[in-house]
Scaffold this motif. Structure first.
Motif, mmCIF file in Angstrom:
data_model
loop_
_atom_site.group_PDB
_atom_site.id
_atom_site.type_symbol
_atom_site.label_atom_id
_atom_site.label_comp_id
_atom_site.label_asym_id
_atom_site.label_seq_id
_atom_site.Cartn_x
_atom_site.Cartn_y
_atom_site.Cartn_z
ATOM 1 N N ALA A 2 13.405 -5.430 -4.828
ATOM 2 C CA ALA A 2 11.936 -5.793 -5.164
ATOM 3 C C ALA A 2 11.370 -4.699 -5.936
ATOM 4 O O ALA A 2 11.662 -3.261 -5.715
ATOM 5 C CB ALA A 2 11.275 -5.586 -3.627
ATOM 6 N N ILE A 5 4.876 -2.516 -6.187
ATOM 7 C CA ILE A 5 3.267 -3.229 -6.273
ATOM 8 C C ILE A 5 2.350 -2.067 -7.049
ATOM 9 O O ILE A 5 2.564 -1.058 -6.275
ATOM 10 C CB ILE A 5 3.044 -3.695 -5.121
ATOM 11 C CG1 ILE A 5 3.748 -4.481 -4.282
ATOM 12 C CG2 ILE A 5 1.642 -4.710 -5.292
ATOM 13 C CD1 ILE A 5 4.317 -5.907 -4.966
ATOM 14 N N ASP A 99 -1.778 -9.738 0.318
ATOM 15 C CA ASP A 99 -0.120 -9.238 0.080
ATOM 16 C C ASP A 99 0.949 -10.268 -0.643
ATOM 17 O O ASP A 99 1.727 -9.922 -1.643
ATOM 18 C CB ASP A 99 0.306 -8.745 1.318
ATOM 19 C CG ASP A 99 -0.450 -7.510 1.982
ATOM 20 O OD1 ASP A 99 -1.134 -6.945 0.973
ATOM 21 O OD2 ASP A 99 -0.304 -6.951 3.204
ATOM 22 N N TYR A 100 0.712 -11.531 -0.129
ATOM 23 C CA TYR A 100 1.746 -12.578 -0.773
ATOM 24 C C TYR A 100 1.437 -12.566 -2.163
ATOM 25 O O TYR A 100 2.470 -12.794 -3.075
ATOM 26 C CB TYR A 100 1.476 -13.752 0.108
ATOM 27 C CG TYR A 100 2.360 -14.871 -0.546
ATOM 28 C CD1 TYR A 100 3.591 -15.082 -0.636
ATOM 29 C CD2 TYR A 100 1.415 -15.856 -1.189
ATOM 30 C CE1 TYR A 100 4.313 -16.286 -1.243
ATOM 31 C CE2 TYR A 100 2.302 -16.899 -1.991
ATOM 32 C CZ TYR A 100 3.495 -17.080 -1.861
ATOM 33 O OH TYR A 100 4.122 -18.016 -2.659
ATOM 34 N N LYS A 102 -0.059 -10.775 -4.271
ATOM 35 C CA LYS A 102 0.216 -9.578 -4.954
ATOM 36 C C LYS A 102 1.691 -9.416 -5.348
ATOM 37 O O LYS A 102 2.162 -9.027 -6.480
ATOM 38 C CB LYS A 102 -0.348 -8.174 -4.261
ATOM 39 C CG LYS A 102 -1.748 -7.964 -4.357
ATOM 40 C CD LYS A 102 -2.084 -6.738 -3.539
ATOM 41 C CE LYS A 102 -3.564 -6.313 -4.081
ATOM 42 N NZ LYS A 102 -4.004 -5.120 -3.181
ATOM 43 N N ASN A 103 2.302 -9.417 -4.273
ATOM 44 C CA ASN A 103 3.813 -9.465 -4.261
ATOM 45 C C ASN A 103 4.696 -10.364 -5.100
ATOM 46 O O ASN A 103 5.516 -10.214 -6.059
ATOM 47 C CB ASN A 103 4.324 -9.360 -2.719
ATOM 48 C CG ASN A 103 5.915 -8.973 -2.872
ATOM 49 O OD1 ASN A 103 6.345 -7.956 -3.455
ATOM 50 N ND2 ASN A 103 6.672 -10.160 -2.459
ATOM 51 N N GLN A 107 6.996 -9.696 -8.410
ATOM 52 C CA GLN A 107 8.316 -10.105 -8.382
ATOM 53 C C GLN A 107 8.462 -11.261 -9.580
ATOM 54 O O GLN A 107 9.983 -11.474 -10.060
ATOM 55 C CB GLN A 107 8.964 -10.491 -6.774
ATOM 56 C CG GLN A 107 8.550 -9.651 -5.846
ATOM 57 C CD GLN A 107 8.997 -7.974 -6.181
ATOM 58 O OE1 GLN A 107 9.794 -8.023 -6.774
ATOM 59 N NE2 GLN A 107 8.063 -7.288 -5.764
#
Ligand code: FEO
Length: 121
Positions: A2, A5, A99-100, A102-103, A107
């Protein structure tokens, strides 16, 4: 693996794909997610993000399509999955949704978009 962020959530040169339009659009996506994270109940900002995402995918897919790029199908599938998830969200956005998003963007750019670096146009 990962990728980290960025905090604050801003595009930086580590995300560069070296195609100016795509880099500009990626910056806009970071800014759009940042704006939504800071204004969780603002439907206008959320709708603007959804449009920016959709427009970016259209641009990027148009560029990879014409370039004999071997990962096109799986790349498009990843775009479609994110758009479906995004369109299923509603304001106010909760922590999980922010958060989903942003991540996913971090990625996706470093894990998938980076594979076309040097291969387009
Ligand atoms: Fe830049 Fe595949 O999104």
């Amino acid at each position: 693996m990962a990728f980290p962020i960025p905090e604050p959530y801003k595009w930086d040169e580590s995300f560069c794909v070296f195609y100016s339009q795509l880099d500009e659009e990626h910056k806009g996506l970071f800014d759009g997610i940042f704006a939504c994270a800071a204004n969780r109940g603002d439907k206008g900002k959320f709708d603007d993000l959804c449009k920016k995402v959709s427009d970016h995918f259209t641009t990027e897919e148009g560029m990879v399509d014409g370039n004999n790029y071997e990962n096109t199908a799986s790349h498009k599938e990843a775009h479609k999955e994110f758009l479906t998830k995004l369109n299923g969200l509603s304001v106010p956005l909760d922590d999980g949704a922010v958060d989903y998003a942003k991540n996913w963007l971090v990625q996706h750019i470093k894990g998938i978009d980076f594979k076309y670096k040097g291969k387009l146009g």
